[in-house]
Scaffold this active site. Structure first.
Site: not given
Ligand code: CP
Ligand code: NVA
Length: 304
Positions: A262, A290, A130, A133, A222, A103
């Site tokens: 999400c 997930r 992402h 997701q 989101d 990430r």
């Molecule tokens: N939806 C998602 O990716 O959650 P986290 O940021 O908690 O991993």
């Molecule tokens: N768009 C959000 C998604 C979190 C799962 C972010 O990038 O923070």
């Protein structure tokens, strides 16, 4: 399927369907206590430059359920690009592990990581995409709706990594994708163009959420400020105030429209407490999936 899972645009429609089938199979076996240790003895290095609940836990639990082990590497452990160059991290981690999940902030960093890694790299979110997701989202829609025929999903809010991933999905899988996004916050222009040029889905960008949700199967929300934009939270509250998923907006959708997010959700901002707690909300099934969707991705990439 390619050696890495970085973007849904790297997959074909059939590969997406295969992953969905495998997710369902692995989920059923896990629920019946018949799971097999397909990744026995394997390890997954998980690199996080940003916080996480679902991604960290679902990958870690998923690896354990598959007979392997996951290592959590916090932002301060690795120092991606600061303590060590991405290409060095990729090569070192490849010597110890069977897979890498990352990430990261920059999408270019995950591309570089994949280039130098000799083991599969999975995108656990970048500023741009992402994809894990959206695989979980589609699995959830399939379970609730029973099929994906003539699916319409309406995304409300910021044109961000989730919007871009939905566009990539729509570039491979026929659907209607409506987006209600304020001017100046559109999704990535190249991804939007590619999705439109693919010519298999109906893709429509609205400024008015009430028009966008007409006859939709799913309303998807989101956060207004993603993790890399937290210093813009206050200004974004003003920009996005008319893009809240609330009871008023729901009046313009069908009574059976599913609500998805999400997570994490900021109740009272992009979505109200009443909507996220309503019977239409499938956000916790979505969060659970997930685990199952990512197990399928790991089995496909790392299974011998
Ligand atoms: N939806 C998602 O990716 O959650 P986290 O940021 O908690 O991993
Ligand atoms: N768009 C959000 C998604 C979190 C799962 C972010 O990038 O923070």
């Amino acid at each position: 399927m390619k050696n890495h899972f970085l973007s849904l645009a790297d997959l074909t429609k059939d590969e997406i369907l295969e992953l969905l089938d495998l997710s369902i199979e692995l989920k059923e076996k896990q629920k019946k206590g018949q799971a097999e240790p397909i990744l026995k003895g394997q390890t997954l290095a998980m690199i996080f430059q940003k916080p996480s609940t679902r991604t960290r836990i679902s990958f870690e639990v998923g690896m354990f359920q598959l007979g392997g082990h996951a290592l959590y590497l916090a932002p301060s452990d690795i120092g991606v690009g600061t303590r060590e160059a991405v290409k060095d991290i990729a090569r070192v981690l490849s010597r110890y592990n069977d897979g890498i999940m990352a990430r990261l902030f920059g999408h270019e960093d995950i591309i570089e990581m994949a280039k130098y890694s000799s083991v599969p790299v999975i995108n656990g979110l970048t500023d741009l995409l992402h994809p894990c997701q959206v695989m979980a989202d589609v699995l959830t829609i399939l379970e609730h709706r029973k099929n994906l025929d003539d699916l319409k999903v309406t995304y409300i809010g910021d044109g961000n990594n989730l919007t871009n991933s939905w566009l990539n999905f729509a570039s491979r899988f026929p659907m209607k994708l409506a987006m209600a996004i304020p001017e100046g916050h559109d999704p990535d222009q190249e991804i939007l163009k590619n999705a439109k040029d693919a010519g298999i889905s109906e893709i429509e960008l609205f400024r008015d959420p009430q028009k966008a949700v007409k006859d939709t199967d799913v309303i998807y929300a989101d956060v207004w400020a993603s993790m890399h934009q937290k210093d813009e939270t206050e200004i974004r509250k003003k920009i996005f105030k008319d893009y809240q998923v609330n009871d008023e907006l729901m009046k313009h959708a069908r009574p059976d429209t599913y609500i998805m997010h999400c997570l994490p959700a900021y109740r009272g901002m992009e979505i109200t407490d009443s909507v996220i707690e309503s019977p239409n909300s499938i956000v916790f099934d979505e969060a659970e999936n997930r685990l199952h969707a990512q197990k399928a991705i790991m089995v496909k990439l790392m299974g011998k």
